[in-house]
Scaffold this motif. Sequence first.
Motif, PDB file in Angstrom:
ATOM      1  N   SER A 165       0.840  -1.183   0.000  1.00 37.80           N
ATOM      2  CA  SER A 165       0.000   0.000   0.000  1.00 37.80           C
ATOM      3  C   SER A 165       0.883   1.242   0.000  1.00 37.80           C
ATOM      4  N   GLY A 171       1.051   3.640  -2.536  1.00 30.77           N
ATOM      5  CA  GLY A 171       1.348   4.231  -3.827  1.00 30.77           C
ATOM      6  C   GLY A 171       0.390   5.349  -4.170  1.00 30.77           C
ATOM      7  N   GLY A 172       0.699   6.035  -5.253  1.00 32.82           N
ATOM      8  CA  GLY A 172      -0.141   7.131  -5.693  1.00 32.82           C
ATOM      9  C   GLY A 172       0.526   7.930  -6.778  1.00 32.82           C
ATOM     10  N   LEU A 173      -0.048   9.081  -7.047  1.00 26.82           N
ATOM     11  CA  LEU A 173       0.461  10.002  -8.055  1.00 26.82           C
ATOM     12  C   LEU A 173       1.227  11.123  -7.376  1.00 26.82           C
ATOM     13  N   VAL A 174       2.435  11.372  -7.847  1.00 25.52           N
ATOM     14  CA  VAL A 174       3.273  12.400  -7.253  1.00 25.52           C
ATOM     15  C   VAL A 174       4.073  13.085  -8.350  1.00 25.52           C
ATOM     16  N   LEU A 222       7.064   9.561  -1.554  1.00 23.30           N
ATOM     17  CA  LEU A 222       6.029   8.626  -1.152  1.00 23.30           C
ATOM     18  C   LEU A 222       6.627   7.626  -0.185  1.00 23.30           C
ATOM     19  N   THR A 251       8.269   5.388 -12.081  1.00 26.48           N
ATOM     20  CA  THR A 251       6.891   4.963 -12.296  1.00 26.48           C
ATOM     21  C   THR A 251       6.843   3.461 -12.536  1.00 26.48           C
ATOM     22  N   THR A 263       1.493  -2.058  -5.493  1.00 31.84           N
ATOM     23  CA  THR A 263       0.923  -0.725  -5.358  1.00 31.84           C
ATOM     24  C   THR A 263       1.515   0.167  -6.439  1.00 31.84           C
ATOM     25  N   GLN A 264       0.655   0.898  -7.115  1.00 33.32           N
ATOM     26  CA  GLN A 264       1.058   1.705  -8.261  1.00 33.32           C
ATOM     27  C   GLN A 264       1.679   3.021  -7.809  1.00 33.32           C
ATOM     28  N   VAL A 265       2.842   3.313  -8.352  1.00 36.05           N
ATOM     29  CA  VAL A 265       3.500   4.599  -8.150  1.00 36.05           C
ATOM     30  C   VAL A 265       3.620   5.276  -9.507  1.00 36.05           C
ATOM     31  N   THR A 266       3.062   6.461  -9.617  1.00 40.76           N
ATOM     32  CA  THR A 266       3.126   7.220 -10.852  1.00 40.76           C
ATOM     33  C   THR A 266       3.754   8.575 -10.572  1.00 40.76           C
TER      34      THR A 266
END
Length: 118
Positions: A7, A9-12, A18, A91, A112-115
């Motif tokens: 858990s 992750g997100g857009l940054v 992060l 990313t 968990t996606q990291v963008t």
Amino acid sequence: QVQLVESGGGLVQAGGSLRLSCAASGRTFSSNDMGWFRQAPGKEREFVARISRSGDITYYASPVKGRFTISRDNAKNTVYLQMNSLKAEDTAVYYCRILMPTGWADYWGQGTQVTVSS
């Protein structure tokens, strides 16, 4: 078998930070080194970081050295990845992994996606 749940992750934006978490079930978490891997679209999963059982020794892939920090809290059965100075190249979907005596385990959490935007 150990269940892994990633858990955080997100857009940054590029240059941002992060903190990822990986919660592991089971009662043998402290018996194994843990690692973070990532996979970008069209690419193989690649090693990011590793931490020893007690947390006193860490290893990092060259692209993240000086920017990422892996840590663990064995009392909480959790491993973390603090990511600073993020770049667009970071990313990916990030996964945690358990190092077994014979090598890295072949089962994974959902990731968990990291963008990182730039």
